[in-house]
Design a protein around this motif. Structure first.
Motif, PDB file in Angstrom:
ATOM      1  N   SER A 130       0.817  -1.218   0.000  1.00 11.69           N
ATOM      2  CA  SER A 130       0.000   0.000   0.000  1.00 11.69           C
ATOM      3  C   SER A 130       0.849   1.265   0.000  1.00 11.69           C
ATOM      4  O   SER A 130       0.295   2.364  -0.110  1.00 11.69           O
ATOM      5  N   ARG A 131       2.150   1.130   0.105  1.00 10.82           N
ATOM      6  CA  ARG A 131       3.033   2.295   0.228  1.00 10.82           C
ATOM      7  C   ARG A 131       4.044   2.423  -0.901  1.00 10.82           C
ATOM      8  O   ARG A 131       4.586   3.505  -1.131  1.00 10.82           O
ATOM      9  N   LEU A 132       4.345   1.353  -1.604  1.00 12.03           N
ATOM     10  CA  LEU A 132       5.352   1.367  -2.655  1.00 12.03           C
ATOM     11  C   LEU A 132       4.789   0.760  -3.928  1.00 12.03           C
ATOM     12  O   LEU A 132       3.887  -0.094  -3.881  1.00 12.03           O
ATOM     13  N   PRO A 133       5.320   1.148  -5.087  1.00 12.11           N
ATOM     14  CA  PRO A 133       4.933   0.477  -6.335  1.00 12.11           C
ATOM     15  C   PRO A 133       5.285  -1.002  -6.265  1.00 12.11           C
ATOM     16  O   PRO A 133       6.237  -1.414  -5.584  1.00 12.11           O
ATOM     17  N   SER A 134       4.547  -1.816  -6.967  1.00 12.18           N
ATOM     18  CA  SER A 134       4.738  -3.268  -6.903  1.00 12.18           C
ATOM     19  C   SER A 134       6.142  -3.678  -7.315  1.00 12.18           C
ATOM     20  O   SER A 134       6.653  -4.703  -6.851  1.00 12.18           O
ATOM     21  N   SER A 135       6.786  -2.881  -8.151  1.00 14.37           N
ATOM     22  CA  SER A 135       8.118  -3.233  -8.638  1.00 14.37           C
ATOM     23  C   SER A 135       9.177  -3.218  -7.539  1.00 14.37           C
ATOM     24  O   SER A 135      10.223  -3.857  -7.678  1.00 14.37           O
ATOM     25  N   VAL A 136       8.926  -2.500  -6.441  1.00 11.50           N
ATOM     26  CA  VAL A 136       9.926  -2.403  -5.368  1.00 11.50           C
ATOM     27  C   VAL A 136       9.339  -2.745  -4.005  1.00 11.50           C
ATOM     28  O   VAL A 136      10.019  -2.596  -2.980  1.00 11.50           O
ATOM     29  N   ALA A 137       8.094  -3.204  -3.960  1.00 10.79           N
ATOM     30  CA  ALA A 137       7.427  -3.428  -2.669  1.00 10.79           C
ATOM     31  C   ALA A 137       7.854  -4.719  -1.986  1.00 10.79           C
ATOM     32  O   ALA A 137       7.748  -4.835  -0.761  1.00 10.79           O
ATOM     33  N   ASN A 138       8.340  -5.693  -2.751  1.00 13.38           N
ATOM     34  CA  ASN A 138       8.657  -6.982  -2.148  1.00 13.38           C
ATOM     35  C   ASN A 138       9.783  -6.870  -1.129  1.00 13.38           C
ATOM     36  O   ASN A 138      10.735  -6.097  -1.301  1.00 13.38           O
ATOM     37  N   ILE A 139       9.699  -7.671  -0.092  1.00 13.27           N
ATOM     38  CA  ILE A 139      10.679  -7.669   0.988  1.00 13.27           C
ATOM     39  C   ILE A 139      11.902  -8.464   0.544  1.00 13.27           C
ATOM     40  O   ILE A 139      11.766  -9.588   0.025  1.00 13.27           O
ATOM     41  N   PRO A 140      13.102  -7.916   0.696  1.00 12.64           N
ATOM     42  CA  PRO A 140      14.313  -8.632   0.277  1.00 12.64           C
ATOM     43  C   PRO A 140      14.402 -10.007   0.925  1.00 12.64           C
ATOM     44  O   PRO A 140      14.078 -10.186   2.105  1.00 12.64           O
ATOM     45  N   SER A 141      14.852 -10.994   0.165  1.00 17.12           N
ATOM     46  CA  SER A 141      14.910 -12.367   0.675  1.00 17.12           C
ATOM     47  C   SER A 141      15.840 -12.492   1.871  1.00 17.12           C
ATOM     48  O   SER A 141      15.599 -13.327   2.760  1.00 17.12           O
ATOM     49  N   ALA A 142      16.870 -11.650   1.941  1.00 14.93           N
ATOM     50  CA  ALA A 142      17.824 -11.738   3.045  1.00 14.93           C
ATOM     51  C   ALA A 142      17.188 -11.380   4.384  1.00 14.93           C
ATOM     52  O   ALA A 142      17.702 -11.762   5.440  1.00 14.93           O
ATOM     53  N   VAL A 143      16.070 -10.657   4.353  1.00 21.05           N
ATOM     54  CA  VAL A 143      15.426 -10.223   5.592  1.00 21.05           C
ATOM     55  C   VAL A 143      14.964 -11.420   6.416  1.00 21.05           C
ATOM     56  O   VAL A 143      15.034 -11.413   7.646  1.00 21.05           O
ATOM     57  N   ALA A 144      14.507 -12.460   5.728  1.00 21.00           N
ATOM     58  CA  ALA A 144      13.977 -13.629   6.429  1.00 21.00           C
ATOM     59  C   ALA A 144      15.057 -14.616   6.846  1.00 21.00           C
ATOM     60  O   ALA A 144      14.752 -15.708   7.328  1.00 21.00           O
ATOM     61  N   ALA A 145      16.317 -14.219   6.716  1.00 19.97           N
ATOM     62  CA  ALA A 145      17.405 -15.140   7.035  1.00 19.97           C
ATOM     63  C   ALA A 145      17.525 -15.410   8.526  1.00 19.97           C
ATOM     64  O   ALA A 145      18.000 -16.471   8.940  1.00 19.97           O
ATOM     65  N   SER A 146      17.107 -14.453   9.354  1.00 20.38           N
ATOM     66  CA  SER A 146      17.229 -14.633  10.800  1.00 20.38           C
ATOM     67  C   SER A 146      16.226 -13.751  11.509  1.00 20.38           C
ATOM     68  O   SER A 146      15.700 -12.784  10.937  1.00 20.38           O
ATOM     69  N   GLN A 147      15.996 -14.077  12.767  1.00 22.19           N
ATOM     70  CA  GLN A 147      15.097 -13.269  13.578  1.00 22.19           C
ATOM     71  C   GLN A 147      15.626 -11.856  13.730  1.00 22.19           C
ATOM     72  O   GLN A 147      14.867 -10.881  13.635  1.00 22.19           O
ATOM     73  N   SER A 148      16.926 -11.700  13.958  1.00 22.70           N
ATOM     74  CA  SER A 148      17.496 -10.367  14.179  1.00 22.70           C
ATOM     75  C   SER A 148      17.400  -9.506  12.928  1.00 22.70           C
ATOM     76  O   SER A 148      17.092  -8.309  13.017  1.00 22.70           O
ATOM     77  N   SER A 149      17.645 -10.094  11.744  1.00 24.98           N
ATOM     78  CA  SER A 149      17.533  -9.295  10.518  1.00 24.98           C
ATOM     79  C   SER A 149      16.086  -8.919  10.250  1.00 24.98           C
ATOM     80  O   SER A 149      15.795  -7.817   9.765  1.00 24.98           O
TER      81      SER A 149
END
Length: 486
Positions: free
Chosen positions: A390-409
């Protein structure tokens, strides 16, 4: 305003004379003492008491977050309290200076206690009507004390919460009481929890407007209380129930889709030099995203209290935004009153009023954080993605895959998303407090920068002690036995 300021000095000092007590027993000419249930309901609606319009009550927190920097020309001519809040001095308000924001909030507290204590004996209302008025006052008091404990108490740590001091718990509407003692952080949080739980049993699914508490708002804020105190399973339950109750409301809070509203013909179109047209920050009565709307004036103003004319986004916060992030449309490289800022640093525009009760965007972020702390990283991504879509265009809205690598990230990304969503609106200072005491976050140094016109930068580094504010001057003077924060 002057007469309320004088009155509230006495509330803070808690030293009214006996003649003042007599004055309180007299009905002023042309005034009416509350007696009917409707009278007490109207007290909750009375803007004079700032129960819903906090008129600057969070501007100090805007200045204290590390998401902002300052332009030297405006900063050097700002009010002393603005400069002291920004530079994180020990005592923002000293002898002879009026802590007007806390005075407004203490006036709210007096009114809320009056409603809670007296409405049961009011006339002309059913027992259910009385119960709803009282429940709304209790939820508002709980929300108010959540601010107090996060201003004047240390960030919640289970090992020390029963000894860390916070703010006095005041439950009577009696300005003649002359002495108070500080409650502990644990005692204040227990008090908040009790108020919210009692209110939830009575509050309606649909309130008469978003400035009034409904059940979803109270549950969402109780969930926030649980999150702040490490009770993540209970917090998640409250967040889930809050979303469910909100969906059942006749007027549910919902996210604006910035892709739609900033498009040609959208509600926020056009974006002028004054900011997006007809956005919630301009339209005071736009509660589209509010489960419960608490507001403060957050436009460029450097009057008798805090002022934020000098504030720009910090370079650290500016770098968090993708260039295509539509939230950047609420910022421009200009000084107040549309004068161009040649440095290119961004000021928040088109936001005369900021809402800080409970927004649906924060509810998504709070639940995402709760899921992350319970190691449900995929669930956290689901909530984050709804907000980002709801805040970014679909082309850049996806969450980077590295974010889900750990709880801290994942947690770091969530806190960054909170910063992007609420930059320069006061939320960041509360998150700094939690980061600084959370072992899942790396140690951070919090810095404020002043950009002077000659190119020389001045900086201030936050001492860990100042993540907890010192108590107001008048409260300490009138209670000399009460210890202050270091």
């Amino acid at each position: 305003m002057k007469k309320y300021t004088i009155f509230l000095i006495f509330i803070i000092a808690l030293t009214l004379s006996s003649c003042k007590k007599d004055f309180l027993n007299i009905i002023p000419q042309g005034k009416q003492v509350a007696s009917t249930t409707e009278d007490y309901r109207k007290l909750l609606n009375n803007k004079r008491f700032y129960v819903y319009d906090y008129s600057g009550g969070w501007q100090g927190q805007v200045l204290m977050g590390d998401d902002v920097a300052a332009e030297g020309g405006l900063y050097n001519s700002a009010t002393p309290v603005t400069q002291k809040a920004f530079s994180w001095v020990d005592d923002i308000f000293q002898s002879g200076e009026i802590d007007w924001t806390q005075q407004l909030w203490l006036e709210n507290l007096y009114t809320l206690n009056k409603i809670i204590n007296e409405a049961p004996e009011s006339v002309g209302g059913t027992e259910q009507q009385k119960a709803v008025v009282i429940a709304e006052a209790q939820a508002t008091r709980a929300w108010l004390y959540f601010q107090f404990v996060n201003f004047f108490g240390k960030s919640y740590q289970k090992a020390s919460a029963e000894t860390d001091l916070a703010f006095p718990i005041i439950t009577t509407a009696d300005v003649t009481i002359r002495s108070y003692s500080r409650a502990t952080v644990q005692q204040v949080y227990d008090f908040i929890e009790t108020d919210f739980k009692q209110a939830i049993t009575v509050l309606p699914i649909t309130s008469e407007s978003a400035v009034h508490f409904n059940r979803a708002a109270a549950k969402g804020l109780l969930g926030k209380v649980y999150l702040f105190t490490g009770r993540y399973t209970e917090a998640l339950q409250m967040f889930n129930e809050s979303f469910s109750d909100n969906s059942s409301s006749a007027v549910p809070a919902r996210l604006y889709d910035y892709n739609k509203e900033f498009a040609t013909g959208g509600k926020f179109d056009p974006v002028t030099t004054s900011g997006p047209s007809n956005s919630p920050g301009i339209n005071y009565l736009d509660f589209t995203e509010s489960l419960v709307a608490k507001s403060f004036y957050n436009s460029s103003y450097n009057g008798n209290g805090y002022g934020n004319d000098c504030i720009v986004l910090s370079s650290k916060t500016r770098m968090l935004f993708d260039p295509a992030d539509l939230r950047l449309k609420f910022y421009a490289a200009q000084f107040p009153y549309q004068q161009q800022n040649p440095s290119g640093r961004l000021s928040k525009i088109g936001v005369s009023y900021s809402k800080f009760g409970l927004q649906i965007s924060e509810l998504y972020l709070l639940r995402a954080e709760c899921k992350a702390r319970l190691n449900d990283l995929n669930g956290a991504i689901t909530d984050l993605q709804i907000l980002r879509d709801s805040r970014l265009p679909s082309s850049v809205a996806n969450i980077p895959s590295a974010v889900a690598a750990s709880q801290s990230s994942m947690l770091s990304f969530i806190f960054d998303e909170r910063e992007r969503e609420f930059a320069a609106e006061g939320y960041r200072w509360f998150d700094m407090r939690r980061e600084a005491s959370d072992p899942l976050f790396p140690a951070k140094t919090y810095i404020h920068t002043v950009y002077n016109e000659d190119g020389v930068q001045a900086s201030y580094t936050l001492k860990s002690e100042r993540l907890t504010m010192r108590l107001p001057y008048y409260l300490i003077v009138s209670n000399p036995e009460m210890p202050n924060n270091p």
